[in-house]
Design an enzyme around this catalytic site. Structure first.
Site, PDB file in Angstrom:
ATOM      1  N   LYS A  30      39.020  35.771  44.393  1.00  0.00           N
ATOM      2  CA  LYS A  30      38.156  36.431  43.406  1.00  0.00           C
ATOM      3  C   LYS A  30      38.519  37.914  43.304  1.00  0.00           C
ATOM      4  CE  LYS A  30      33.976  37.835  44.700  1.00  0.00           C
ATOM      5  NZ  LYS A  30      33.773  39.253  44.444  1.00  0.00           N
ATOM      6  N   ASN A  31      38.723  38.559  44.458  1.00  0.00           N
ATOM      7  CA  ASN A  31      38.932  40.015  44.449  1.00  0.00           C
ATOM      8  C   ASN A  31      40.356  40.428  44.103  1.00  0.00           C
ATOM      9  OD1 ASN A  31      36.275  40.222  44.988  1.00  0.00           O
ATOM     10  ND2 ASN A  31      36.493  40.814  47.126  1.00  0.00           N
ATOM     11  N   CYS A 125      23.776  46.903  44.712  1.00  0.00           N
ATOM     12  CA  CYS A 125      23.529  45.472  44.839  1.00  0.00           C
ATOM     13  C   CYS A 125      22.849  45.315  46.194  1.00  0.00           C
ATOM     14  CB  CYS A 125      24.824  44.689  44.741  1.00  0.00           C
ATOM     15  SG  CYS A 125      25.893  44.986  46.115  1.00  0.00           S
ATOM     16  N   ARG A 130      26.416  51.280  46.588  1.00  0.00           N
ATOM     17  CA  ARG A 130      27.696  50.986  45.914  1.00  0.00           C
ATOM     18  C   ARG A 130      28.015  52.049  44.839  1.00  0.00           C
ATOM     19  NH1 ARG A 130      28.810  45.506  46.577  1.00  0.00           N
ATOM     20  NH2 ARG A 130      30.979  46.061  46.209  1.00  0.00           N
ATOM     21  N   ASP A 315      33.749  41.371  54.594  1.00  0.00           N
ATOM     22  CA  ASP A 315      33.381  40.152  53.847  1.00  0.00           C
ATOM     23  C   ASP A 315      33.348  38.913  54.733  1.00  0.00           C
ATOM     24  OD1 ASP A 315      35.035  41.106  50.731  1.00  0.00           O
ATOM     25  OD2 ASP A 315      33.202  41.770  51.710  1.00  0.00           O
ATOM     26  N   ARG A 407      29.056  32.770  42.763  1.00  0.00           N
ATOM     27  CA  ARG A 407      29.811  33.943  42.300  1.00  0.00           C
ATOM     28  C   ARG A 407      31.168  34.007  42.994  1.00  0.00           C
ATOM     29  NH1 ARG A 407      27.216  39.361  43.133  1.00  0.00           N
ATOM     30  NH2 ARG A 407      29.290  39.844  42.376  1.00  0.00           N
TER      31      ARG A 407
HETATM   32  C1  EPZ Z   1      35.581  45.724  47.333  1.00  0.00           C
HETATM   33  O1  EPZ Z   1      34.405  46.342  46.887  1.00  0.00           O
HETATM   34  C2  EPZ Z   1      35.314  44.227  47.282  1.00  0.00           C
HETATM   35  N1  EPZ Z   1      35.030  43.839  45.893  1.00  0.00           N
HETATM   36  C3  EPZ Z   1      34.126  43.894  48.186  1.00  0.00           C
HETATM   37  O2  EPZ Z   1      33.947  42.491  48.161  1.00  0.00           O
HETATM   38  C4  EPZ Z   1      34.473  44.310  49.610  1.00  0.00           C
HETATM   39  O3  EPZ Z   1      33.368  44.049  50.441  1.00  0.00           O
HETATM   40  C5  EPZ Z   1      34.791  45.817  49.616  1.00  0.00           C
HETATM   41  O4  EPZ Z   1      35.872  46.087  48.698  1.00  0.00           O
HETATM   42  C6  EPZ Z   1      35.217  46.302  50.996  1.00  0.00           C
HETATM   43  O5  EPZ Z   1      36.327  45.585  51.428  1.00  0.00           O
HETATM   44  C7  EPZ Z   1      36.058  43.692  45.037  1.00  0.00           C
HETATM   45  O6  EPZ Z   1      37.212  43.884  45.378  1.00  0.00           O
HETATM   46  C8  EPZ Z   1      35.706  43.278  43.640  1.00  0.00           C
HETATM   47  P1  EPZ Z   1      34.858  49.967  48.333  1.00  0.00           P
HETATM   48  P2  EPZ Z   1      34.422  47.918  46.501  1.00  0.00           P
HETATM   49  O7  EPZ Z   1      34.943  50.842  47.124  1.00  0.00           O
HETATM   50  O8  EPZ Z   1      35.750  48.301  45.985  1.00  0.00           O
HETATM   51  C9  EPZ Z   1      31.907  53.517  49.401  1.00  0.00           C
HETATM   52  C10 EPZ Z   1      32.762  40.519  47.795  1.00  0.00           C
HETATM   53  O9  EPZ Z   1      31.981  39.971  48.524  1.00  0.00           O
HETATM   54  N2  EPZ Z   1      32.262  54.077  48.079  1.00  0.00           N
HETATM   55  O10 EPZ Z   1      36.093  49.695  49.117  1.00  0.00           O
HETATM   56  O11 EPZ Z   1      33.229  48.175  45.672  1.00  0.00           O
HETATM   57  C11 EPZ Z   1      31.159  52.194  49.287  1.00  0.00           C
HETATM   58  O12 EPZ Z   1      29.767  52.425  49.099  1.00  0.00           O
HETATM   59  C12 EPZ Z   1      32.711  42.012  47.600  1.00  0.00           C
HETATM   60  O13 EPZ Z   1      33.659  39.936  47.173  1.00  0.00           O
HETATM   61  C13 EPZ Z   1      31.745  55.316  47.718  1.00  0.00           C
HETATM   62  O14 EPZ Z   1      30.997  55.939  48.467  1.00  0.00           O
HETATM   63  O15 EPZ Z   1      34.218  48.576  47.924  1.00  0.00           O
HETATM   64  C14 EPZ Z   1      31.463  51.538  50.614  1.00  0.00           C
HETATM   65  O16 EPZ Z   1      30.589  52.050  51.601  1.00  0.00           O
HETATM   66  C15 EPZ Z   1      31.487  42.562  48.251  1.00  0.00           C
HETATM   67  N3  EPZ Z   1      32.050  55.821  46.492  1.00  0.00           N
HETATM   68  C16 EPZ Z   1      32.886  52.001  50.914  1.00  0.00           C
HETATM   69  O17 EPZ Z   1      33.098  53.170  50.089  1.00  0.00           O
HETATM   70  C17 EPZ Z   1      32.881  55.163  45.612  1.00  0.00           C
HETATM   71  O18 EPZ Z   1      33.162  55.695  44.501  1.00  0.00           O
HETATM   72  C18 EPZ Z   1      33.963  50.968  50.578  1.00  0.00           C
HETATM   73  O19 EPZ Z   1      33.694  50.545  49.275  1.00  0.00           O
HETATM   74  C19 EPZ Z   1      33.407  53.908  46.002  1.00  0.00           C
HETATM   75  C20 EPZ Z   1      33.091  53.382  47.243  1.00  0.00           C
END
Ligand code: EPZ
Length: 428
Positions: A30-31, A125, A130, A315, A407
């Site tokens: 998915k990702n 979420c 996020r 995850d 999902r």
């Molecule tokens: C990706 O989410 C994945 N989703 C998530 O999978 C996964 O859990 C996550 O990476 C971590 O591996 C997809 O790829 C579609 P991040 P993402 O930006 O990119 C903070 C699933 O179950 N952050 O790497 O949204 C954030 O809050 C999903 O399939 C900021 O502060 O995660 C988090 O604490 C759930 N500001 C950390 O960074 C920003 O602008 C990592 O988030 C962006 C992120």
């Protein structure tokens, strides 16, 4: 063409205790598919994606692309053709974005190709706020003018975005993907420092290079992109889902099954397989990309820290927590990525687990068994942990809110029924 039908009252009913035997096939990730689909915005030519998983989030992303003018045709099972020659809108509306925060992935490519994009601010979420501040700061550095009005991100780039030296204060998976897609058509060179290393980020770079992008350093913390004038079409196969594969390894170990897992992406699961071995579970290759899972009689406790790739993925945290309830000693799991990703703990405790949360750490004490009851799925991956728990709990477990499951896990009830699980859907 696509409709996202969510039946909120649908539950999964699982009769626990069955030994599972048979083949579980890992679907496309998915990702990886979500950024792959977003990348089709970057060219007016046709892009074919293969091995696209049949998931709610994919339908949402396809709807989103159709809403901006993409023509999408399903050619065969898991094979879709995408073509965005004439955009009809530059706005990704709240209705769709609120269903899936990964919709933010259309911002970079839309800005890059059209110089304008409106994307509803993705809400938080269940697992945390996020934010997308890192995405927006990086796009502003590349010359985009961004304002937030009435819950919409309105981004505008005079002509083309400008290549820039981007430093991500935190490693962000979709942030790295968004900026990579913004940079491939920008003027000049973009350097992304502290880039994410996830396989899905590397796979997106490979797809973009097949389309004619000039990218080096994917898979390292420093990615260099030289902007080009335009990109061509391509055919790209979505990589296997390492999280689904890890989930299958846990559930076959816990049911002491004789399960063969097909399309097991070894190369993305080295650290996870090491942790499984520490616990006493062995992933044994039986054929090219086919494995079977063997386990020790007694499972050993371990301490896990969720971290960015290549270390332990957040995850898989909920699934391993379920597994460690049956280890021969006390384990600890610390969640370092998201601020609220322990909602499955009270649900597991209702099933008979003995888990205590201290700050960012869950302390998992061993129990003999789970006894079935009603539980609810709270986030996409936690819902998989509920399924695993239901497969081993004594009696009939009813999992509510299973749209979370749909999902991210393709046809999981069919896949599990095919290997002997007593599992059915019901509107309750
Ligand atoms: C990706 O989410 C994945 N989703 C998530 O999978 C996964 O859990 C996550 O990476 C971590 O591996 C997809 O790829 C579609 P991040 P993402 O930006 O990119 C903070 C699933 O179950 N952050 O790497 O949204 C954030 O809050 C999903 O399939 C900021 O502060 O995660 C988090 O604490 C759930 N500001 C950390 O960074 C920003 O602008 C990592 O988030 C962006 C992120």
């Amino acid at each position: 063409m696509f409709e996202v039908k969510v039946e909120l009252r649908e539950a999964l009913i699982i009769e626990g205790g069955n030994r599972l035997e048979g083949v579980l096939k890992v679907s496309g990730a998915k990702n990886a598919a979500l950024p792959n689909i977003a990348a089709t915005i970057l060219t007016e030519k046709e892009v074919i994606l293969e091995n696209v998983p049949d998931l709610l989030d994919i339908k949402t992303m396809n709807l989103l692309l159709e809403s901006i003018g993409a023509e999408i045709n399903q050619i065969d099972n898991g094979i879709f053709s995408y073509r965005l020659s004439n955009p009809k809108s530059f706005s990704a509306d709240y209705e769709l974005v609120s269903k899936m925060r990964a919709s933010i992935l259309v911002l970079g490519p839309m800005l890059s190709r059209f110089g304008y994009a409106e994307v509803a601010l993705p809400g938080g979420c269940s697992i945390g706020a996020r934010p997308v501040d890192l995405h927006l700061k990086a796009l502003e550095k590349m010359g985009a003018q961004i304002k937030i009005e009435h819950g919409y991100i309105k981004a505008y780039a005079q002509r083309r975005l400008k290549g820039s030296h981007i430093f991500f204060d935190k490693i962000t998976v979709t942030g790295t993907e968004n900026i990579m897609m913004a940079a491939v058509l920008a003027e000049g060179t973009t350097v992304i420092e502290n880039a994410a290393l996830e396989p899905e980020v590397v796979d997106l770079a490979i797809m973009l290079k097949k389309m004619g992008a000039d990218i080096q350093g994917e898979g390292t913390h420093r990615i260099v992109i030289n902007g080009v004038k335009q990109l061509n079409g391509t055919t790209h196969r979505v990589i296997p889902d390492r999280i689904e594969a890890g989930t299958f390894a846990v559930l076959s170990a816990l049911t002491d099954g004789k399960v063969i897992i097909e399309n097991y992406p070894f190369e993305y699961l080295e650290y996870v397989d090491k942790v499984l071995e520490d616990i006493g579970i062995y992933v044994i290759p039986v054929d090219k990309n086919k494995v079977m899972i063997k386990r020790e009689e007694k499972l050993r406790p371990v301490n896990i820290q969720t971290k960015e790739y290549p270390l332990f993925p957040t995850d898989l945290q909920a699934q391993f927590m379920t597994l460690l309830c049956f280890a021969d000693g006390v384990s600890e799991i610390t969640e370092n990525i998201f601020e609220n990703r322990f909602m499955h703990v009270p649900e597991l405790n209702r099933l008979g687990a003995n888990i205590e949360i201290v700050g960012k750490t869950a302390i998992i004490r061993p129990v003999e068994k789970f006894s079935a009851t009603d539980v609810k799925a709270t986030d996409l991956r936690a819902s998989a942990a509920m399924v695993i728990a239901g497969l081993i709990a004594e009696g009939e477990t009813r999992i509510h809110n299973i749209y979370h499951l749909d999902r991210g896990y393709e046809h999981i009830d069919q896949k599990l029924s095919n290997i002997g699980a007593k599992i059915r859907r019901e509107i309750i």
